[in-house]
Enzyme design. Structure first.
Site: not given
Ligand code: AMP
Length: 282
Positions: A32, A36, A38-39, A152, A155, A189
């Site tokens: 989304m 960061h 993580g992504h 997640d 998910q 967030r």
């Molecule tokens: P989002 O943009 O929040 O929908 O996340 C997109 C993808 O990034 C999802 O598969 C999340 O699980 C993953 N994601 C978000 N935060 C992290 C994190 N801290 N470490 C690893 N993957 C992450």
């Protein structure tokens, strides 16, 4: 090679199919945005495993509840594109809401049973929205592998189960949680947290650590582990907790006895910001 930006579904699909026809292994990383580390770890996993990496950036309205943060969710496509530079990304698909959900669309994916507990209890239509948008993205970007974060966890289970149940020809790869120095799982967030709430938020990974340590010390009854975690969160000033659960990794239902592989999952609020985190024991 610079990154190709596609705003339209047909264009994104055409480029992906062209790469596929050249025999390339396609990886997709659904996000989304507000990217960061993580992504970016998912992006790195895709570009090292695949020959053609697509990152999708779409704040999906159907997975937000009416009282949730859809309007304020951070959006900055230019910054996101800068962050992806040099990571081996071939294509970014960043559709508008109208492009993804043209007027008149009403079909939704009914998510599998594993969507019912935990997040399903507190965010009733969330996984219906997730399953719908992910299935659409898988059709628009016909990838071989899709990369998701363990952050997640429920998910990932919903998407794995949907892929099995609907015979989707895609492999779901789950990547580890990337954390800040104090243990807080990175999340778009986290940007909402005040300085004080940011300090309190470290109590979530600390509570998970308490569970891991109690399990390592031989505790197998989930109740005292859950109690110690709740006590830690409340001592840290976390007032609103949606759940602290020791759950089966397949069904996500609470376990009677803790074993290696049991998941510990938390959802709690720091101020107005809802955070989730988890760990797999052992
Ligand atoms: P989002 O943009 O929040 O929908 O996340 C997109 C993808 O990034 C999802 O598969 C999340 O699980 C993953 N994601 C978000 N935060 C992290 C994190 N801290 N470490 C690893 N993957 C992450």
């Amino acid at each position: 090679m610079s990154i190709k930006l596609c705003l339209r579904k047909d264009e994104a699909r055409r480029h992906t199919l062209a790469a596929k026809r050249q025999g390339k292994k396609i990886g997709v990383v659904p996000t989304m945005g507000a990217l960061h580390r993580g992504h970016l770890s998912l992006v790195n996993a895709s570009s090292s495993d695949c020959d053609f990496t697509v990152v999708t950036i779409f704040v999906n309205p159907t997975q937000f509840g009416p009282q949730e943060d859809l309007a304020s969710y951070p959006r900055n496509l230019d910054e996101d594109l800068d962050k992806l530079e040099g990571l081996g990304v071939d294509l970014v698909f960043a559709p508008s809401e109208d492009e993804m959900y043209p007027a008149g669309q009403s079909t939704r994916v009914h998510p599998p049973k594993v969507a019912e507990p935990l997040e399903g209890q507190f965010r009733p239509d969330h996984f219906e929205g997730v399953a719908t948008v992910v299935l659409k993205l898988f059709h628009i970007i016909p990838a071989d592998v899709a990369f998701f974060g363990q952050k997640d966890f429920q998910q990932t289970r919903v998407i794995q189960q949907m892929s099995v149940d609907l015979d989707l020809p895609i492999c779901i790869q789950v990547c580890p949680i990337i954390r800040a120095a104090d243990g807080l799982a990175l999340s778009s967030r986290n940007a909402y947290l005040s300085e004080l709430d940011r300090k309190k938020s470290a109590s979530l990974p600390q509570a998970l650590k308490i569970a891991a340590e109690m399990f390592r010390a031989g505790k197998t009854d989930p109740e005292p582990i859950q109690a110690a975690m709740l006590e830690h969160l409340s001592q840290a000033g976390i007032e609103k907790i949606d759940y602290v659960v020791l759950a089966d990794p397949d069904t996500l239902l609470p376990v009677q006895s803790v074993v290696r592989g049991t998941m510990v999952l938390i959802a709690a609020y720091c101020g107005n910001t809802r955070l989730i985190d988890n760990v797999c024991l052992g």
